[in-house]
Design an enzyme around this catalytic site. Sequence first.
Site, PDB file in Angstrom:
ATOM      1  N   HIS A   1      59.637  30.181  53.721  1.00  0.00           N
ATOM      2  CA  HIS A   1      59.445  31.389  52.917  1.00  0.00           C
ATOM      3  C   HIS A   1      59.576  31.140  51.418  1.00  0.00           C
ATOM      4  O   HIS A   1      59.638  32.107  50.651  1.00  0.00           O
ATOM      5  CB  HIS A   1      60.454  32.461  53.322  1.00  0.00           C
ATOM      6  CG  HIS A   1      60.113  33.167  54.597  1.00  0.00           C
ATOM      7  ND1 HIS A   1      59.217  34.207  54.673  1.00  0.00           N
ATOM      8  CD2 HIS A   1      60.540  32.960  55.870  1.00  0.00           C
ATOM      9  CE1 HIS A   1      59.117  34.622  55.921  1.00  0.00           C
ATOM     10  NE2 HIS A   1      59.915  33.878  56.671  1.00  0.00           N
TER      11      HIS A   1
ATOM     12  N   LYS B   1      61.749  46.338  44.308  1.00  0.00           N
ATOM     13  CA  LYS B   1      62.000  45.058  44.941  1.00  0.00           C
ATOM     14  C   LYS B   1      63.327  44.531  44.435  1.00  0.00           C
ATOM     15  O   LYS B   1      63.920  45.094  43.515  1.00  0.00           O
ATOM     16  CB  LYS B   1      60.881  44.054  44.689  1.00  0.00           C
ATOM     17  CG  LYS B   1      60.506  43.888  43.227  1.00  0.00           C
ATOM     18  CD  LYS B   1      59.305  42.966  43.066  1.00  0.00           C
ATOM     19  CE  LYS B   1      58.008  43.604  43.501  1.00  0.00           C
ATOM     20  NZ  LYS B   1      57.522  43.157  44.791  1.00  0.00           N
ATOM     21  N   ARG B   2      63.795  43.454  45.044  1.00  0.00           N
ATOM     22  CA  ARG B   2      65.046  42.836  44.622  1.00  0.00           C
ATOM     23  C   ARG B   2      65.009  42.579  43.121  1.00  0.00           C
ATOM     24  O   ARG B   2      64.007  42.110  42.577  1.00  0.00           O
ATOM     25  CB  ARG B   2      65.218  41.523  45.390  1.00  0.00           C
ATOM     26  CG  ARG B   2      66.430  40.710  45.065  1.00  0.00           C
ATOM     27  CD  ARG B   2      66.631  39.664  46.158  1.00  0.00           C
ATOM     28  NE  ARG B   2      65.423  38.920  46.460  1.00  0.00           N
ATOM     29  CZ  ARG B   2      65.137  37.716  45.944  1.00  0.00           C
ATOM     30  NH1 ARG B   2      65.967  37.142  45.107  1.00  0.00           N
ATOM     31  NH2 ARG B   2      64.033  37.099  46.293  1.00  0.00           N
TER      32      ARG B   2
ATOM     33  N   LYS C   1      61.100  38.282  39.254  1.00  0.00           N
ATOM     34  CA  LYS C   1      60.321  39.461  39.625  1.00  0.00           C
ATOM     35  C   LYS C   1      59.844  40.217  38.380  1.00  0.00           C
ATOM     36  O   LYS C   1      58.990  41.094  38.461  1.00  0.00           O
ATOM     37  CB  LYS C   1      61.170  40.406  40.489  1.00  0.00           C
ATOM     38  CG  LYS C   1      61.712  39.794  41.778  1.00  0.00           C
ATOM     39  CD  LYS C   1      60.668  39.668  42.841  1.00  0.00           C
ATOM     40  CE  LYS C   1      61.288  39.284  44.182  1.00  0.00           C
ATOM     41  NZ  LYS C   1      60.295  39.152  45.256  1.00  0.00           N
TER      42      LYS C   1
ATOM     43  N   THR D   1      55.509  41.352  50.901  1.00  0.00           N
ATOM     44  CA  THR D   1      54.910  42.288  51.854  1.00  0.00           C
ATOM     45  C   THR D   1      54.861  43.704  51.310  1.00  0.00           C
ATOM     46  O   THR D   1      54.089  44.523  51.809  1.00  0.00           O
ATOM     47  CB  THR D   1      55.697  42.298  53.188  1.00  0.00           C
ATOM     48  OG1 THR D   1      57.081  42.539  52.916  1.00  0.00           O
ATOM     49  CG2 THR D   1      55.547  40.981  53.921  1.00  0.00           C
TER      50      THR D   1
ATOM     51  N   LYS E   1      52.078  47.077  51.782  1.00  0.00           N
ATOM     52  CA  LYS E   1      52.385  48.470  52.118  1.00  0.00           C
ATOM     53  C   LYS E   1      51.786  49.415  51.084  1.00  0.00           C
ATOM     54  O   LYS E   1      51.242  50.474  51.432  1.00  0.00           O
ATOM     55  CB  LYS E   1      53.895  48.655  52.192  1.00  0.00           C
ATOM     56  CG  LYS E   1      54.567  47.836  53.266  1.00  0.00           C
ATOM     57  CD  LYS E   1      56.068  47.732  53.035  1.00  0.00           C
ATOM     58  CE  LYS E   1      56.684  46.646  53.901  1.00  0.00           C
ATOM     59  NZ  LYS E   1      58.048  46.289  53.495  1.00  0.00           N
TER      60      LYS E   1
END
Length: 1030
Positions: free
Chosen positions: A438, A720-721, A726, A872, A876
């Site tokens: 991952h 998100k985290r 990010k 992911t 969505k």
Amino acid sequence: MASSSLFSTPSTAHHSYSHCYSISRSFVGAPSPSRSKLFFLRRNASASRFTAGRDFLVRSLFTETDHKLKDDDSITPHVAPGSIAADAASIASSIKYHAEFTPLFSPQQFDLLKAFFATAQSVRDALILNWNATYDYYEKMNVKQANYLSLEFLQGRALLNEIGNLELTGAYAEALRKLGKDLENVARQEPDAALGNGGLGRLASCFLDSLATLNYPAWGYGLRYKYGLFKQRITKDGQEEVAEDWLEMGNPWEIVRNDVSYPVKFYGKVVEGSDGKRHWIGGEDIIAIAYDVPIPGYKTKTTINLRLWSTKVRSEDFDLYDFNAGNHTKACEAQTNAEKICYILYPGDESMEGKVLRLKQQYTLCSASLQDIIARFERRSGEYVDWEEFPEKVAVQMNDTHPTLCIPELMRILIDLKGLTWREAWKITQRTVAYTNHTVLPEALEKWSLELMQKLLPRHVEIIEMIDEELINTIISEYGTADPVLLEKKLKAMRILENVDFPASVKDLLVQPKESSIVDPDEEIQSSDEEVEHVDEEVELVDEEVKLVDEDVELIDEGVEPIDEEEPTGEGTQKKTVLSEPVPELPKMVRMANLSVVASHAVNGVAEIHSEIVKEEVFNEFFKLWPEKFQNKTNGVTPRRWIRFCNPDLSELITKWIHTEDWVLNTEKLAELRKFADDEELHTEWRAAKKSNKLKVISFLKEKTGYLVSPDAMFDVQVKRIHEYKRQLLNILGIVYRYKKMKEMTTEERKTQFVPRVCIFGGKAFATYVQAKRIVKFITDVGATVNHDSEIGDLLKVIFVPDYNVSVAELLIPASELSQHIRKLEVVIIGLKGAIKAHLGPRCNHSLIRAPSLPSHVPFWRVTAGMEASGTSNMKFAMNGCILIGTLDGANVEIRQEVGEENFFLFGARAHEIAGIRKERAEGKFVPDPRFEEVKEYVRSGIFGPSNYDELIGSLEGNEGFGQGDYFLVGKDFPSYIECQEQVDEAYRDQKRWTRMSILNTAGSYKFSSDRTIHEYAKDIWNIKPVEIP
């Protein structure tokens, strides 16, 4: 093989086991054949003797007074154990039964929380019937079964998902109305199961849904965390963490299996018995207890299992003598040590105690799960167990490196307990186990201290050492010994044990023949000049490329080895030894990813670009050796939870326009929406569906944050985290720039220039990740200023949603119109000198990567591109008609291909440009955009309150060094980002164009169903086939 009895006596072995089908099959409520959406399981003859008593019990419900339950004459107290009812009256009767006879609350009132538990228990009864039938059939047919091991399962709430999969949503809504309750209000009482943190756990949960829906025989295995990761609170000081309380009132979905327990050992020692076998004795023993959660498929009888392990010790390990002597803490020490293994997800590992706890968690998951899998295999095999058939009946999938210890654990059980030879056990293990990678970040590839593992798991280290030796022999056999330099390079890159001496036999192979030190002085001088020039270029690139990742990063000085410099003399070349500081011994580590690759028959990435990086960079040497192992399995998400149930307005619209609901199972049919992308009637209905979802979010935001926003504004979401890579920081600085420009304009100019936006953030920063927590604080400070600015009003709102989780996502995603996936493509230098200890969040243990400032004698380094494996959440959002703004990273690449380049807002530097950008910055040649400098000064002006942002803004400045140099290229991408946001505004003003883009995003998202992904795993890796329950 004889059919297993429903109430059979458990095994008398030292650990016992049971199966899902050992649950009583009683379910309250009569079937309605004409309306039932479910399969029926007829009760057997032996069940009939219980009917009269149960009928009496249910009739007693009608003695309740009105203030407890709202009775309705249409509710019939008829019960038929062994069948499933789908009519509202029978369901209401079942709910009432559980409210009275499965009590978790006082009987005085029937409030929402009690209604939720009674409803959930009613649904669980229905699940158990299909659950029992599923495993009765699997046992009878002895099918091959996949076993998915994951440290995370981010399930979310279960009630609406379960009744949706059972096709009972309408019936349950009507039943609750009869009892004076609203289904949505009841469902909101359920806490999210705190079994995961982010994409890794959510992916695992989507996979379970698809496995059940597609009728594949499979189980999931995880840990039952009592306090989860943490519950996030947002205060004036930013993020605060408190323990999750999701189990405070109990979990109605789980069933504790007190008869399913396995011993798990730590510490101790390994001795050789008189029989020549190795025996792991002594140490610390705990017990892993199974908690089962049924996972139903959609429109199918198949109901699979998620087995979660909790930990405890035997009662006799409670020291009664110490307790009575007043040594209460010591008396409870064994129990505390066992229980804390399953207290929280990803315990902090800065301390040695934290590292030990994490390793205990991973081994508990692996040991208990493997023992359970093997017990099932032996039971299904009957009297004669043929271990060669084990891989034909069992597939084990490791979700990331956390379950890697299942490799030596399977070997240990087969060799030490089942009597197989090393060669037999190794072949079985390799045919059974597969690994999903991952990450492409070298520092996120788990490594464990060999010393720690030797203490905690001494037998497993012996096995790992044997696997490492097996690998060394394979490499030597493949590449030969003619080139010792090449061979040593291969061995160092591929070995499982890092910084561990080679076996003596291998050392001899690596000895290079001595060369004459007499060289021509002129040639030596020329060669030295060329070497220095080449090294200078390498060091310049390395210094420019490698930056420290975050504030928690520590630079570890590994020292410099002595360098031999040769000086020409009249009589040839004379060596001059330059002494330096002694070199400290490098830590001996176990490389878990290498172990996973070596022992697995399949290794897969989770997006096309990621899988290529895995082959070409991360595991390139392994790919050259075993190319047939490596595959791609692009991630997906379940369309049931992520469109059908969380976005009913859009679901109805899709079904209406393509004239079928088959898209829920066959998402390829979503592509048919492309035919209607320009239809004005669909545009009107599409916008209405989005507006309906936005209104729900408005109410939610008001309740959770106190802020009221306009439904006419664009909903711009990044959830998100929280992490520097990010790039939430890029997003919020873009918002600051927008706000500053608004303030410089008149009211009319603002309205002309800017589209109204509600900018929504959500996500957790790991508790010890200081820089990420600074970002959270900065976002909330900007929001506090902007949201109270009366001049700006509804033109701009900034909201941070506390404690983001699956349930919040199910609200936000359907309402989102723009979603930000703006992480930075990455380049990491891996060398052989220096080290960075980087804390990259809860999924990584602290491991070493190779670092900056390589000295001239270091010959090896590589460049690795790409930082996000897949993602992911982007899938969505696209499914729900949200348009993405992002970089070409992870699954963004494939999403952009499927939805169309014109329907994706792309910005930022490309991967091949990053090396040059970093070189330019290191040389001091980077000239920041004036708009970026303007924003930083505006932040420093104090406009957003008294907080000091010097550390945060300082990370974006300077050319290189600790906490500086803008490692994630926020400044470089800032101009491109804000210009792309101008394009977003322009597109949103044209609602016809925007709606068309939205429709095409949903139409193009069909590829990203987890059903497709699971079909590929089943066919290419697990070799399992669907098994429909008769």
